[in-house]
Design a protein around this motif. Structure first.
Motif, short mmCIF file in Angstrom:
data_model
loop_
_atom_site.label_atom_id
_atom_site.label_comp_id
_atom_site.label_asym_id
_atom_site.label_seq_id
_atom_site.Cartn_x
_atom_site.Cartn_y
_atom_site.Cartn_z
N UNK A 1 0.83 -1.21 0.00
CA UNK A 1 0.00 0.00 0.00
C UNK A 1 0.87 1.26 0.00
N UNK A 2 1.97 1.22 0.74
CA UNK A 2 2.87 2.37 0.79
C UNK A 2 3.50 2.61 -0.58
N UNK B 1 2.75 -4.68 -6.85
CA UNK B 1 2.17 -5.94 -7.35
C UNK B 1 3.08 -7.13 -7.05
N UNK B 2 4.39 -6.93 -7.19
CA UNK B 2 5.34 -8.01 -6.88
C UNK B 2 5.24 -8.41 -5.40
N UNK C 1 -5.69 -8.02 -0.41
CA UNK C 1 -4.62 -8.03 -1.40
C UNK C 1 -5.19 -7.97 -2.82
N UNK C 2 -6.27 -8.73 -3.06
CA UNK C 2 -6.88 -8.74 -4.39
C UNK C 2 -7.47 -7.38 -4.74
N UNK C 3 -8.04 -6.71 -3.75
CA UNK C 3 -8.56 -5.37 -3.98
C UNK C 3 -7.43 -4.42 -4.38
N UNK C 4 -6.30 -4.53 -3.67
CA UNK C 4 -5.15 -3.68 -4.00
C UNK C 4 -4.62 -3.99 -5.39
N UNK C 5 -4.59 -5.28 -5.75
CA UNK C 5 -4.12 -5.66 -7.08
C UNK C 5 -5.00 -5.03 -8.16
N UNK D 1 -4.44 1.68 -11.96
CA UNK D 1 -3.46 2.77 -11.98
C UNK D 1 -2.44 2.60 -13.11
N UNK D 2 -2.06 1.36 -13.38
CA UNK D 2 -1.13 1.11 -14.49
C UNK D 2 -1.79 1.44 -15.83
N UNK D 3 -3.09 1.20 -15.94
CA UNK D 3 -3.81 1.60 -17.16
C UNK D 3 -3.75 3.12 -17.32
#
Length: 388
Positions: A44-45, A70-71, A95-99, A105-107
């Motif tokens: 998250x950080x 993501x890693x 974790x899945x929500x963050x992914x 964000x990458x999009x």
């Protein structure tokens, strides 16, 4: 106790260097939960730092931070106990929500950097997780529009609009994509929708190809009688029959068969069955080039060069032309590869008709066709220059 490797320490969230072992640490369930929670916190950080970069316009650095997060999450989820135990389910869901957010964000990073294919793939990843994610649909639509795939953009944005009908941004982009799709369709109709779709033209071309194919078979049939005198096995009889009907295209998947038939031709030349220069030239035209001291090594090259497979290729091209021009006339946009195919086909037809005009002349209809194709090409070129 459980063995935990990659999740212990931030450095071990990455793949180990060659020759190094991942250190295994025995931990209790409580300790494992603490480790997983800590990994989630660090991810998250990293995401938050990436977002600060993004807001400052540092899109590359933002993307790097999102990937690092993501890693970390992937490393935490790779531990069997974290992934499979029900009492870790709440952590896995977080974790899945963050992914999902990281892929969104990458999009956004991809769009900001003009890397539209990457942006589209990231949006698709989100939709694979959550098929009703409106933000992912919107970003996919933006990427598709930027790549001039207007019809696809309108389709995905229409889905987003149905799920979020009051979103003004989606509505504006959807209207623009629909308008661009209509313009693109009109442009392609002007460029490709006329000449190629005329049934008389297609029928004439099909007749030409059938006539040319019959002439090639007739030429090979005349040579067959000469070559038959030098056949040494039933296998060679079969090869000769296939060659007469289909030329060297009959052996496109077997270079050895082509070489065998070349050896038959060489025996015919050596025995005097094929001794005229015109006959040798005809053999060469149909892929059976006779070379002094040769063992048939040119057979494969001649097979690729020889025109016996051209009749099938031309028929396939004509069918594709019919299909694509109907697609344009029905108002469906062409993909870039399809438009390129029609442009190349039109250029080839112009060259063919100009060559025929110089050699034997053209009938009235073919002269009009040639002029129409040239006019289309000029208009399309002018439109392309205007767009640049």
């Amino acid at each position: 106790a459980f063995g935990v490797g990659a999740m212990v320490g931030e450095a071990q969230a990455q793949a180990p260097a060659r020759g190094r072992e991942v250190k295994q640490v025995q931990v209790s369930l409580a300790e494992l939960r603490d480790l997983a929670t800590n990994q989630l916190r660090k991810a998250k950080e990293e995401k938050e730092e990436g977002s600060r970069h993004f807001k400052a316009g540092r899109y590359r650095e933002a993307g790097e931070k999102y990937l690092e997060a993501l890693v970390m999450l992937d490393a935490a989820k790779s531990v069997d106990a974290v992934r499979r135990r029900e009492d870790f389910g709440d952590l896995v869901r977080q974790m899945e929500t963050q992914e999902l957010l990281l892929h969104l964000n990458l999009a956004a990073c991809g769009l900001a950097q003009g890397r539209y294919e990457e942006a589209l793939e990231e949006a698709k990843t989100v939709l694979g997780i959550d098929e009703k994610n409106v933000k992912a649909m919107y970003r996919a639509g933006k990427a598709l529009e930027a790549m001039s795939r207007f019809s696809e953009a309108a389709e995905v944005l229409a889905r987003a609009s149905r799920l979020s009908p009051t979103d003004a941004q989606i509505s504006r982009l959807l209207s623009r994509a629909k308008r661009s799709a209509r313009d693109q369709s009109s442009s392609q109709k002007a460029a490709f929708g006329g000449m190629f779709s005329k049934s008389a033209y297609i029928m004439d071309r099909e007749k030409e190809e059938a006539r040319a194919s019959a002439e090639r078979v007739a030429e090979r049939t005349r040579l067959e009688a000469k070559l038959k005198q030098c056949i040494q096995s039933s296998d060679e009889v079969s090869l000769l029959e296939r060659w007469v009907q289909n030329g060297m295209a009959a052996f496109k998947d077997s270079g050895e068969e082509a070489k065998k038939l070349v050896r038959v031709a060489q025996r015919a030349a050596a025995s005097g069955q094929v001794d005229q220069a015109s006959e040798r030239a005809l053999l060469s035209k149909h892929g059976l080039e006779i070379r002094r001291g040769g063992g048939g090594g040119a057979a494969e090259e001649n097979g690729r060069r020889e025109g016996s497979g051209e009749d099938l290729k031309e028929q396939q091209e004509l069918l594709q032309v019919q299909m694509l021009t109907k697609k344009v006339q029905d108002g469906h946009p062409l993909e870039e590869s399809e438009a390129t195919f029609l442009e190349k086909f039109r250029a080839k037809e112009i060259r063919r008709l100009e060559s025929q005009l110089r050699s034997t002349g053209l009938g009235e209809r073919d002269r009009l066709l040639l002029q129409g194709l040239k006019d289309q090409a000029r208009k399309h070129q002018a439109r392309s220059v205007d767009l640049e």
